[in-house]
Scaffold this motif. Structure first.
Motif, PDB file in Angstrom:
ATOM      1  N   GLY A  98       0.693  -1.069  -0.050  1.00  0.00           N
ATOM      2  CA  GLY A  98       0.096  -0.102  -0.191  1.00  0.00           C
ATOM      3  C   GLY A  98       0.809   1.169  -0.053  1.00  0.00           C
ATOM      4  N   PRO A  99       0.769   2.193   0.792  1.00  0.00           N
ATOM      5  CA  PRO A  99       0.979   3.405   0.890  1.00  0.00           C
ATOM      6  C   PRO A  99       2.737   3.328   1.277  1.00  0.00           C
ATOM      7  CG  PRO A  99      -0.203   3.460   2.781  1.00  0.00           C
ATOM      8  CD  PRO A  99      -0.309   2.096   1.992  1.00  0.00           C
ATOM      9  N   TYR A 100       3.048   2.250   1.912  1.00  0.00           N
ATOM     10  CA  TYR A 100       4.424   2.354   2.469  1.00  0.00           C
ATOM     11  C   TYR A 100       5.678   2.224   1.642  1.00  0.00           C
ATOM     12  CZ  TYR A 100       2.061   1.528   6.693  1.00  0.00           C
ATOM     13  OH  TYR A 100       1.074   1.560   7.796  1.00  0.00           O
ATOM     14  N   VAL A 101       5.104   2.029   0.478  1.00  0.00           N
ATOM     15  CA  VAL A 101       6.283   1.959  -0.922  1.00  0.00           C
ATOM     16  C   VAL A 101       6.516   3.425  -1.107  1.00  0.00           C
ATOM     17  CG1 VAL A 101       6.963   1.548  -3.171  1.00  0.00           C
ATOM     18  CG2 VAL A 101       5.671  -0.050  -2.009  1.00  0.00           C
ATOM     19  N   GLY A 102       5.475   4.208  -1.203  1.00  0.00           N
ATOM     20  CA  GLY A 102       5.424   5.731  -1.256  1.00  0.00           C
ATOM     21  C   GLY A 102       6.396   6.284  -0.224  1.00  0.00           C
ATOM     22  N   LEU A 103       5.995   5.658   1.047  1.00  0.00           N
ATOM     23  CA  LEU A 103       6.528   6.489   2.474  1.00  0.00           C
ATOM     24  C   LEU A 103       8.090   6.204   2.298  1.00  0.00           C
ATOM     25  CD1 LEU A 103       3.619   5.973   4.699  1.00  0.00           C
ATOM     26  CD2 LEU A 103       4.474   7.899   3.944  1.00  0.00           C
TER      27      LEU A 103
ATOM     28  N   TYR B  75       3.818  11.217  -5.986  1.00  0.00           N
ATOM     29  CA  TYR B  75       4.619  11.268  -4.797  1.00  0.00           C
ATOM     30  C   TYR B  75       5.325  12.478  -4.767  1.00  0.00           C
ATOM     31  CZ  TYR B  75       3.819   6.261  -4.233  1.00  0.00           C
ATOM     32  OH  TYR B  75       3.417   4.984  -4.388  1.00  0.00           O
ATOM     33  N   CYS B 115       6.448  11.088   8.291  1.00  0.00           N
ATOM     34  CA  CYS B 115       5.815  10.200   7.463  1.00  0.00           C
ATOM     35  C   CYS B 115       4.338  10.198   7.531  1.00  0.00           C
ATOM     36  CB  CYS B 115       6.143   8.617   7.652  1.00  0.00           C
ATOM     37  SG  CYS B 115       7.491   8.248   8.568  1.00  0.00           S
ATOM     38  N   LEU B 118       2.942  12.688   4.594  1.00  0.00           N
ATOM     39  CA  LEU B 118       2.517  12.056   3.276  1.00  0.00           C
ATOM     40  C   LEU B 118       1.874  10.708   3.357  1.00  0.00           C
ATOM     41  CD1 LEU B 118       3.635  12.182   0.405  1.00  0.00           C
ATOM     42  CD2 LEU B 118       5.502  10.636   1.209  1.00  0.00           C
ATOM     43  N   GLY B 119       1.803   9.883   4.407  1.00  0.00           N
ATOM     44  CA  GLY B 119       1.140   8.731   4.864  1.00  0.00           C
ATOM     45  C   GLY B 119      -0.388   9.055   4.614  1.00  0.00           C
ATOM     46  N   LEU B 122      -1.391   9.601   1.168  1.00  0.00           N
ATOM     47  CA  LEU B 122      -1.584   8.417   0.129  1.00  0.00           C
ATOM     48  C   LEU B 122      -2.551   7.570   0.756  1.00  0.00           C
ATOM     49  CD1 LEU B 122       2.284   7.476   0.460  1.00  0.00           C
ATOM     50  CD2 LEU B 122       0.885   8.743  -1.428  1.00  0.00           C
ATOM     51  N   PHE B 123      -2.993   7.293   1.928  1.00  0.00           N
ATOM     52  CA  PHE B 123      -4.013   6.675   2.192  1.00  0.00           C
ATOM     53  C   PHE B 123      -5.549   7.337   1.799  1.00  0.00           C
ATOM     54  CE2 PHE B 123      -1.991   4.732   6.324  1.00  0.00           C
ATOM     55  CZ  PHE B 123      -2.240   3.466   5.852  1.00  0.00           C
ATOM     56  N   ILE B 126      -5.636   6.057  -1.768  1.00  0.00           N
ATOM     57  CA  ILE B 126      -5.772   4.558  -1.847  1.00  0.00           C
ATOM     58  C   ILE B 126      -7.343   4.222  -1.541  1.00  0.00           C
ATOM     59  CG2 ILE B 126      -5.001   2.230  -0.894  1.00  0.00           C
ATOM     60  CD1 ILE B 126      -2.370   3.214  -0.975  1.00  0.00           C
TER      61      ILE B 126
END
Lengths: 198, 195
Positions: A98-103, B75, B115, B118-119, B122-123, B126
């Motif tokens: 999930g988002p952890y690649v982008g992170l 990103y 993080c 940004l997290g 991204l959430f 998604i």
């Protein structure tokens, strides 16, 4: 320092996770399955090595005042490569991460190594340092995920190890176990590797 | 799947705490939690930046990135938006409220690489949140992060006078405390549930 010393330093002595306490977020988040940890680790190794090399390559022409921004953008560019590669070739794992690649962009290891090493050292040295730090990080991820997957699912890399009698510990799949396991790992390393005394 | 914004707000604080469940923002959480005052300052700054940048990023994503077909740049664009906003905030605070700048300003550069910011961005992409849902989710996440760092700072202050094994001092004991807090927060999971 020779390349070998740089590598050993980055991997063990100054390990990003247990010594510098950097990059904890993803170290905790993706460690419920070993395969996820391995893929994440490879992504971080790639990004660290390439970003370190690039930042080191242009270090003479980067003005000090905007260097943070430049570093973040270089890192982000490589993370996009990793993300697109994963989406194309391993869609299932890409979804799980999930988002952890982008992170990876805001993973403190990246900025930490860029700032502390790559912006002051030669290109090849930075490459070695990046690979070393990445391997140190992956090692910790695999160690934690080994325990979490073994007890939480009874399997390793998706292969069932424990028999049918095994009752999975659901706590190992949930968030708190990651905190406890990482704390214990740091404790053991502090006591037996660094020999910290009261 | 349409979750009401109100539910999302509470879920982001308690059942899906950004730090205790998703492990985001750990670096500054571990390093700035020695004093309650600085933990509070950082927490407020993170919550504020989180709410504003998530809203900005949502607008950028749906009105610029998607129409122009450059989603793969998300990103880079998100991190630029966050960095630019933090820089802008620093200038404004320094210019108009110097006293706030001295108590909060030192944390601002740290926030760009937090993080959690940004997290959340991204959430929300998604999980395909609407604008209102994004606002509620980011507000809840910001408050949840503030809550977590305040609790850790308060416990660490008590812990200062206690005997802790040498190898556990510093980050390791903080991680154990966080693990216990995360266990406690699992108790909330019956109230509301998101993913």
């Amino acid at each position: 320092m020779t390349k070998k010393e740089i590598f050993i330093n980055a991997t063990f002595k100054d390990n990003a996770i247990w010594r510098q306490i950097l990059g904890i977020c993803s170290a905790l988040a993706v460690t419920n399955l070993m395969l996820n940890s391995l893929i994440m680790g490879l992504g971080v190794i790639f990004t660290l090595a390439m970003a370190g090399m690039t930042i080191s390559l242009i270090r003479a022409w980067t003005p000090r005042s905007v260097r943070m921004m430049v570093q973040v953008l270089i890192i982000a560019a490589y993370v996009i490569i990793v993300d697109i590669f994963l989406k194309a070739n391993m869609p299932v794992i890409s979804k799980q991460l999930g988002p952890y690649v982008g992170l990876i962009i805001t993973n403190c290891i990246l900025m930490g190594r860029a700032e502390a090493f790559a912006s002051q050292n030669k290109v090849m040295d930075s490459l070695v340092d990046g690979i070393g730090s990445g391997i140190g990080y992956t090692m910790v991820l695999l160690a934690i995920s080994f325990i979490r997957e073994l007890f939480g699912f009874g399997s390793i890399f998706g292969f069932r190890i424990m028999g049918d009698w095994w009752t999975a510990w659901s706590i190992m799949v949930m968030a708190p176990s990651a905190f406890f396991l990482l704390a214990m790992l740091i404790w053991i390393i502090n006591t037996y590797y660094y020999k910290v005394k009261a | 799947m349409e979750i009401s914004a109100f539910v999302l707000f509470w879920a982001a604080i308690f059942t899906g705490n950004i730090l205790l469940t998703y492990f985001l923002g750990m670096c500054s959480y571990l390093s700035i939690s020695k004093e309650i005052e600085s933990a509070f300052g950082l927490g407020i700054a993170v919550a504020f930046v989180l709410i504003v940048t998530s809203a900005l990023n949502w607008l950028v994503y749906y009105y610029i990135l998607i129409p122009f077909g450059i989603v793969y740049l998300q990103y880079i664009v998100f991190i630029i938006v966050i960095a630019a906003f933090v820089q802008f905030l620093e200038l404004v605070i320094e210019r108009y409220t110097p006293s706030l700048y001295y108590s909060l300003g030192i944390f601002l550069p740290l926030i760009t690489v937090n993080c959690a910011i940004l997290g959340v961005g991204l959430f929300m992409i998604i999980r395909k949140y609407s604008f209102i849902q994004t606002l509620a989710f980011s507000a809840g996440s910001g408050i949840g992060w503030l809550l977590a760092i305040l609790m850790l700072a308060a416990i660490r202050r008590k812990l200062k006078e206690k005997m802790v094994p040498a190898g556990l001092r510093g980050a390791a004991i903080s991680l154990i405390i966080t693990g216990i807090m995360a266990l406690g927060f699992i108790g909330f999971s019956g109230i509301v549930q998101i993913q």
